[in-house]
Design a protein around this motif. Sequence first.
Motif, PDB file in Angstrom:
ATOM      1  N   GLU A  23       0.731  -1.237   0.031  1.00  0.00           N
ATOM      2  CA  GLU A  23      -0.149  -0.017  -0.047  1.00  0.00           C
ATOM      3  C   GLU A  23       0.928   1.210   0.117  1.00  0.00           C
ATOM      4  OE1 GLU A  23      -3.260   2.530  -0.005  1.00  0.00           O
ATOM      5  OE2 GLU A  23      -3.280   0.232  -0.388  1.00  0.00           O
ATOM      6  N   PHE A  24       1.939   1.161   0.835  1.00  0.00           N
ATOM      7  CA  PHE A  24       2.946   2.342   0.926  1.00  0.00           C
ATOM      8  C   PHE A  24       3.278   2.579  -0.426  1.00  0.00           C
ATOM      9  CE2 PHE A  24       2.741   2.524   5.263  1.00  0.00           C
ATOM     10  CZ  PHE A  24       3.034   3.817   5.738  1.00  0.00           C
ATOM     11  N   LEU A  25       3.953   1.583  -1.088  1.00  0.00           N
ATOM     12  CA  LEU A  25       4.538   1.684  -2.499  1.00  0.00           C
ATOM     13  C   LEU A  25       3.300   2.087  -3.735  1.00  0.00           C
ATOM     14  CD1 LEU A  25       7.148  -1.304  -2.622  1.00  0.00           C
ATOM     15  CD2 LEU A  25       7.558   1.423  -2.179  1.00  0.00           C
ATOM     16  N   LYS A  26       2.298   1.597  -3.362  1.00  0.00           N
ATOM     17  CA  LYS A  26       1.185   2.046  -4.510  1.00  0.00           C
ATOM     18  C   LYS A  26       0.912   3.629  -4.207  1.00  0.00           C
ATOM     19  CE  LYS A  26      -2.856   1.188  -3.667  1.00  0.00           C
ATOM     20  NZ  LYS A  26      -4.482   0.449  -3.441  1.00  0.00           N
ATOM     21  N   THR A  27       1.015   4.132  -3.140  1.00  0.00           N
ATOM     22  CA  THR A  27       0.290   5.493  -2.846  1.00  0.00           C
ATOM     23  C   THR A  27       1.603   6.317  -2.867  1.00  0.00           C
ATOM     24  OG1 THR A  27      -1.335   4.446  -1.335  1.00  0.00           O
ATOM     25  CG2 THR A  27      -1.180   6.812  -1.394  1.00  0.00           C
ATOM     26  N   MET A  28       2.467   5.932  -2.313  1.00  0.00           N
ATOM     27  CA  MET A  28       4.005   6.908  -2.200  1.00  0.00           C
ATOM     28  C   MET A  28       5.186   5.974  -3.009  1.00  0.00           C
ATOM     29  SD  MET A  28       3.406   8.546   1.308  1.00  0.00           S
ATOM     30  CE  MET A  28       4.955   9.614   1.092  1.00  0.00           C
ATOM     31  N   PRO A  29       5.196   6.031  -4.149  1.00  0.00           N
ATOM     32  CA  PRO A  29       6.227   4.940  -4.893  1.00  0.00           C
ATOM     33  C   PRO A  29       7.794   5.235  -4.533  1.00  0.00           C
ATOM     34  CG  PRO A  29       4.452   5.809  -6.548  1.00  0.00           C
ATOM     35  CD  PRO A  29       4.406   6.726  -5.386  1.00  0.00           C
ATOM     36  N   ASP A  30       7.923   6.527  -4.051  1.00  0.00           N
ATOM     37  CA  ASP A  30       9.587   6.690  -3.505  1.00  0.00           C
ATOM     38  C   ASP A  30       9.626   6.128  -2.213  1.00  0.00           C
ATOM     39  OD1 ASP A  30       7.795   8.567  -2.484  1.00  0.00           O
ATOM     40  OD2 ASP A  30       9.250  10.206  -3.034  1.00  0.00           O
ATOM     41  N   THR A  31       8.898   5.603  -1.382  1.00  0.00           N
ATOM     42  CA  THR A  31       9.003   4.999  -0.214  1.00  0.00           C
ATOM     43  C   THR A  31      10.147   4.139  -0.057  1.00  0.00           C
ATOM     44  OG1 THR A  31       6.630   5.691   0.380  1.00  0.00           O
ATOM     45  CG2 THR A  31       8.047   3.833   2.092  1.00  0.00           C
ATOM     46  N   GLU A  32      10.984   4.257   0.919  1.00  0.00           N
ATOM     47  CA  GLU A  32      12.034   3.266   0.993  1.00  0.00           C
ATOM     48  C   GLU A  32      11.690   2.456   2.149  1.00  0.00           C
ATOM     49  OE1 GLU A  32      15.801   1.682   0.277  1.00  0.00           O
ATOM     50  OE2 GLU A  32      14.884   3.167  -0.817  1.00  0.00           O
ATOM     51  N   ILE A  33      11.788   1.037   2.055  1.00  0.00           N
ATOM     52  CA  ILE A  33      11.079  -0.009   2.825  1.00  0.00           C
ATOM     53  C   ILE A  33      12.199  -1.064   3.230  1.00  0.00           C
ATOM     54  CG2 ILE A  33       9.534  -1.884   3.087  1.00  0.00           C
ATOM     55  CD1 ILE A  33       7.365  -0.229   1.531  1.00  0.00           C
ATOM     56  N   LYS A  34      12.369  -1.213   4.438  1.00  0.00           N
ATOM     57  CA  LYS A  34      13.247  -2.276   4.908  1.00  0.00           C
ATOM     58  C   LYS A  34      12.458  -3.209   5.811  1.00  0.00           C
ATOM     59  CE  LYS A  34      17.537   0.417   4.007  1.00  0.00           C
ATOM     60  NZ  LYS A  34      17.631  -0.465   2.533  1.00  0.00           N
ATOM     61  N   PHE A  35      13.065  -4.343   6.201  1.00  0.00           N
ATOM     62  CA  PHE A  35      12.324  -5.334   7.152  1.00  0.00           C
ATOM     63  C   PHE A  35      13.408  -5.808   8.136  1.00  0.00           C
ATOM     64  CE2 PHE A  35       9.029  -5.383   4.144  1.00  0.00           C
ATOM     65  CZ  PHE A  35       7.827  -6.023   4.773  1.00  0.00           C
ATOM     66  N   ILE A  36      12.936  -6.232   9.243  1.00  0.00           N
ATOM     67  CA  ILE A  36      13.623  -6.678  10.490  1.00  0.00           C
ATOM     68  C   ILE A  36      12.976  -8.145  10.781  1.00  0.00           C
ATOM     69  CG2 ILE A  36      14.480  -6.891  12.740  1.00  0.00           C
ATOM     70  CD1 ILE A  36      14.906  -4.012  12.549  1.00  0.00           C
ATOM     71  N   GLY A  37      13.513  -9.262  10.620  1.00  0.00           N
ATOM     72  CA  GLY A  37      13.017 -10.433  10.941  1.00  0.00           C
ATOM     73  C   GLY A  37      14.045 -11.380  12.118  1.00  0.00           C
ATOM     74  N   ALA A  38      13.712 -12.258  12.462  1.00  0.00           N
ATOM     75  CA  ALA A  38      14.245 -13.033  13.541  1.00  0.00           C
ATOM     76  C   ALA A  38      15.340 -14.185  12.746  1.00  0.00           C
ATOM     77  CB  ALA A  38      13.417 -13.611  14.500  1.00  0.00           C
ATOM     78  N   GLY A  39      15.308 -14.349  11.490  1.00  0.00           N
ATOM     79  CA  GLY A  39      16.219 -15.336  10.901  1.00  0.00           C
ATOM     80  C   GLY A  39      15.452 -16.613  10.721  1.00  0.00           C
ATOM     81  N   ARG A  40      14.098 -16.665  10.827  1.00  0.00           N
ATOM     82  CA  ARG A  40      13.471 -17.897  10.508  1.00  0.00           C
ATOM     83  C   ARG A  40      13.048 -18.088   9.048  1.00  0.00           C
ATOM     84  NH1 ARG A  40       9.173 -18.502  15.508  1.00  0.00           N
ATOM     85  NH2 ARG A  40       8.966 -20.405  14.401  1.00  0.00           N
ATOM     86  N   GLU A  41      12.729 -19.293   8.813  1.00  0.00           N
ATOM     87  CA  GLU A  41      12.690 -20.137   7.389  1.00  0.00           C
ATOM     88  C   GLU A  41      11.718 -18.925   6.565  1.00  0.00           C
ATOM     89  OE1 GLU A  41      10.887 -23.767   5.110  1.00  0.00           O
ATOM     90  OE2 GLU A  41      11.249 -23.683   7.161  1.00  0.00           O
TER      91      GLU A  41
END
Length: 374
Positions: A23-41
């Motif tokens: 939704e962020f990229l659809k509405t604001m295409p210049d949004t920079e997005i990153k993710f944090i996870g716990a290293g699981r599959e």
Amino acid sequence: MNILFVCGGTAGHINPALAIAEEFLKTMPDTEIKFIGAGREMEKKLIPKAGYELFNIRMSGLKRGLSPNDMLHNAKMLRYLATAGREAAEIIDHFNPNAVIGTGGYICYPVLKKAAMIGIPSFIHESNAMPGLTTKLLSSIVDRVLVSFPGVENNYRRPERVVFTGTPILGGFEDRSAVEHLRDVNEKGFIVSFWGSLGAEGMNEKIAEFIKLNIDSGEFRHVHATGRAGGVAEMSSRLKRIGVSGELPPDVEIIEYIDDMDSVMADADIVLCRAGGSTIAELTAMGKPAILVPSPYVSNNEQEKNAEQLQKAGGAIVIDENKCTGRMLFDTVSSILRDGSRLKRMADAQRLLGVHNAAERIFGIVTSLINGER
């Protein structure tokens, strides 16, 4: 705008985050997005596949027992928690996000706590009717708690921070009722079954009996996802033990994962599954009658409470896993498929529960807080 997502463990935690990111990229295409996870599959599989950079921070959950193994696990968890806080701070400092959004998993706690401490707008989404431990711990720390069911504010210590949004779903899970084919009276029904992205050994044992009964009767088409690597071979062994050998008939398919779940679910007449919050959102958005077997292995009976919402509305039948058998599942499916008016009533009830703009609602809430609107 920089948006940092944090989620982990299961597809039910990850897919809502991917839907909000979409939704962020659809509405604001210049949004920079990153993710944090716990290293699981599932994080390592789904997030990079969607095109996002993923940082992994080691984290584990709390064991509630008092056995020596549980206490050893919890001591290790506390060490991970201290390390996770430092690693989260480094990522946040480097990326400088405008907001941090968590959608479930223990990894949300150290990341969102760190973001809130330094004044970054922070949000936790809870897809279940009752909050899990992580959400409870964060509910008085983050700026907003985003919930999937209406009227649950009093389950939280700070009800004024709770906002009903529904659970975000990926774009393919919209209500397709306008394009659904009308099944001919002589056409077989189509059943889809799965027990979560990590599978469930006990339920796969029960579904083997279900598969045999359907092979013997040839009553409907069926796709079952075993939910883990090697699951197809295990299911073949189970079927052989109960008298099914050789190639399966064309109407029965067993696979490990359903990668195009939106397309497969769109064609289904009935879905057999668990009752995780994300799955509930997909079923109601698509208007799919369901037979739900809530997992008894999640904390706080979360899935049972989710399933009750759908059963009360008339969109699903709930079966306790301890009482569930393959025969019970088969007989329930058969009785619903033979009653077209009942099938339609269940589908209509599901659609009434569906929230189709949850990601859009969350986008509005997040951007409002970023812009200083409280």
